[in-house]
Write an enzyme that holds these catalytic residues in place. Structure first.
Site, PDB file in Angstrom:
ATOM      1  N   ARG A 298       0.840  -1.193   0.000  1.00  0.00           N
ATOM      2  CA  ARG A 298       0.000   0.000   0.000  1.00  0.00           C
ATOM      3  C   ARG A 298       0.877   1.247   0.000  1.00  0.00           C
ATOM      4  O   ARG A 298       1.881   1.316   0.714  1.00  0.00           O
ATOM      5  CB  ARG A 298      -0.916   0.040   1.238  1.00  0.00           C
ATOM      6  CG  ARG A 298      -2.074  -0.947   1.196  1.00  0.00           C
ATOM      7  CD  ARG A 298      -3.116  -0.549   0.162  1.00  0.00           C
ATOM      8  NE  ARG A 298      -4.250  -1.465   0.115  1.00  0.00           N
ATOM      9  CZ  ARG A 298      -4.355  -2.486  -0.719  1.00  0.00           C
ATOM     10  NH1 ARG A 298      -3.368  -2.745  -1.555  1.00  0.00           N
ATOM     11  NH2 ARG A 298      -5.427  -3.255  -0.726  1.00  0.00           N
TER      12      ARG A 298
ATOM     13  N   GLU B 129      -3.130   7.525  -6.457  1.00  0.00           N
ATOM     14  CA  GLU B 129      -3.107   6.771  -7.705  1.00  0.00           C
ATOM     15  C   GLU B 129      -4.288   7.157  -8.577  1.00  0.00           C
ATOM     16  O   GLU B 129      -5.418   7.187  -8.087  1.00  0.00           O
ATOM     17  CB  GLU B 129      -3.136   5.271  -7.397  1.00  0.00           C
ATOM     18  CG  GLU B 129      -1.913   4.808  -6.614  1.00  0.00           C
ATOM     19  CD  GLU B 129      -1.987   3.360  -6.151  1.00  0.00           C
ATOM     20  OE1 GLU B 129      -0.973   2.828  -5.718  1.00  0.00           O
ATOM     21  OE2 GLU B 129      -3.099   2.764  -6.231  1.00  0.00           O
TER      22      GLU B 129
ATOM     23  N   HIS C 282       0.851  -0.170  -9.903  1.00  0.00           N
ATOM     24  CA  HIS C 282      -0.084  -0.956  -9.100  1.00  0.00           C
ATOM     25  C   HIS C 282      -0.603  -2.169  -9.872  1.00  0.00           C
ATOM     26  O   HIS C 282      -1.819  -2.413  -9.950  1.00  0.00           O
ATOM     27  CB  HIS C 282      -1.255  -0.089  -8.628  1.00  0.00           C
ATOM     28  CG  HIS C 282      -1.916  -0.633  -7.388  1.00  0.00           C
ATOM     29  ND1 HIS C 282      -2.420   0.174  -6.402  1.00  0.00           N
ATOM     30  CD2 HIS C 282      -2.173  -1.910  -6.977  1.00  0.00           C
ATOM     31  CE1 HIS C 282      -2.950  -0.562  -5.440  1.00  0.00           C
ATOM     32  NE2 HIS C 282      -2.810  -1.838  -5.781  1.00  0.00           N
TER      33      HIS C 282
END
Length: 331
Positions: A246, A275, A297
């Protein structure tokens, strides 16, 4: 409670709203629901449209679209929020509980994908794969006059120490992969807490002695910025930091200082606090550094893992309508 929810839900044809279908690739097929229903699929949903879109929904699916107390206030029919991810911070779970709405999530779907991605990042940094590729593309090999050149460090993984922060399915899977390569693996205790048993080492000790540190923890008030300037000051100058968990676990400004100041050997991240990453993000200052890698990600996103996620999502919903609650999240 389950029986009451089921009776209410089956008193009419349930309406399902997927707020961000585009977070699952189009080539991944969603299994059919096993009950009669109506479905609205939205590729994405901006914050100002959340309340409107869920107002008449019995079941809402979300991955990254936030569902807060204000948007829930209009959703009087809502009985299930099915999160199509493991992380639950996008949903106000407490507000859902107060309204008698169940929240579920996805679990243990990326036990191969995330550890393999973390290991790939470790390999890339440890053997300087990216800077060597870039230098060959720039003509350095031809200019060297030799069969090879030694511009960037290369180190074996065997006999190195991998410090793992988080001993759940992902951290444990990475440990198994690492041991197969001859690495020594240690699990860190929670920051500021004594090891709970002999399988864990003190947090500070793992920070100080690991050749590679890999993070596999959820983002909570306790874990936010758990790695910052004091930790970078204690790491080995050659240490590598891997974060596929994270954004927010690491103080991003402190990481920039650590890389620029050569306090650590390098870092590879798959996550950031915001993000998609904005142009103003601190990591933009590291994009040309040979010992920094950033991926968007996608550690979770092997085709096999995404299909497992999609199947589990639909299974959770089908089970709920049958009167069975799976993967319930509590505040």
């Amino acid at each position: 409670m389950v029986l009451v929810l089921w009776i209410i839900l089956m008193s009419h044809v349930p309406h399902i709203v997927f707020l961000d279908r585009a977070t699952i690739p189009a080539f991944i097929q969603l299994k059919p629901f096993t009950f009669e229903c109506t479905v609205d699929m939205h590729d994405n949903t901006p914050p100002n449209l959340v309340a409107e879109r869920i107002e008449n929904a019995d079941i809402v699916i979300t991955n990254k679209v936030r569902i807060d107390n204000d948007s829930l206030s209009r959703a009087s029919l809502l009985k299930l929020v099915a999160i199509s991810a493991t992380g639950t911070n996008v949903v106000d779970v407490k507000a859902c509980e107060i309204r008698g709405c169940v929240v579920s999530n996805i679990r243990n779907y990326a036990v191969n994908s995330v550890p393999e991605h973390a290991l790939a990042l470790i390999f890339a940094l440890r053997r300087s794969l990216i800077p060597y590729h870039a230098s060959v593309k720039a003509g350095r090999w031809q200019q060297s006059g030799q069969f090879c050149y030694f511009d960037y460090p290369i180190k074996d993984l065997a006999n190195s120490t991998l410090g793992i922060f988080g001993s759940g399915a992902l951290g444990s899977s990475l440990a198994n992969l690492a041991r197969g390569l001859g690495m020594k693996t240690v699990f860190a205790s929670r920051k500021g807490q004594a090891p709970r048993d002999g399988n864990y080492r003190p947090f500070d000790e793992v920070v100080e002695t690991s050749d590679i540190l890999s993070l596999h923890l959820p983002l909570t008030p306790e874990t936010r910025n758990m790695i910052s300037d004091p930790e970078f000051d204690r790491m080995k100058p050659s240490a590598l930091l891997i974060n596929t968990a994270r954004g927010g676990l690491v103080d991003e400004e402190a990481l920039v200082r650590a890389i620029k100041g050569k306090k650590i050997g390098g870092a590879a991240f798959d996550v950031v606090t915001t993000e998609p990453m904005p142009d103003s993000h601190p990591f933009m200052a590291l994009m040309d550094y040979p010992n920094f890698i950033l991926t968007p990600h996608v550690a979770w996103a092997s085709e096999e893992a995404i299909q497992t996620l999609a199947d589990q999502l639909i299974n959770n919903i089908n089970a709920f309508v049958r009167g069975e609650i799976r993967n319930q999240v509590f505040s």
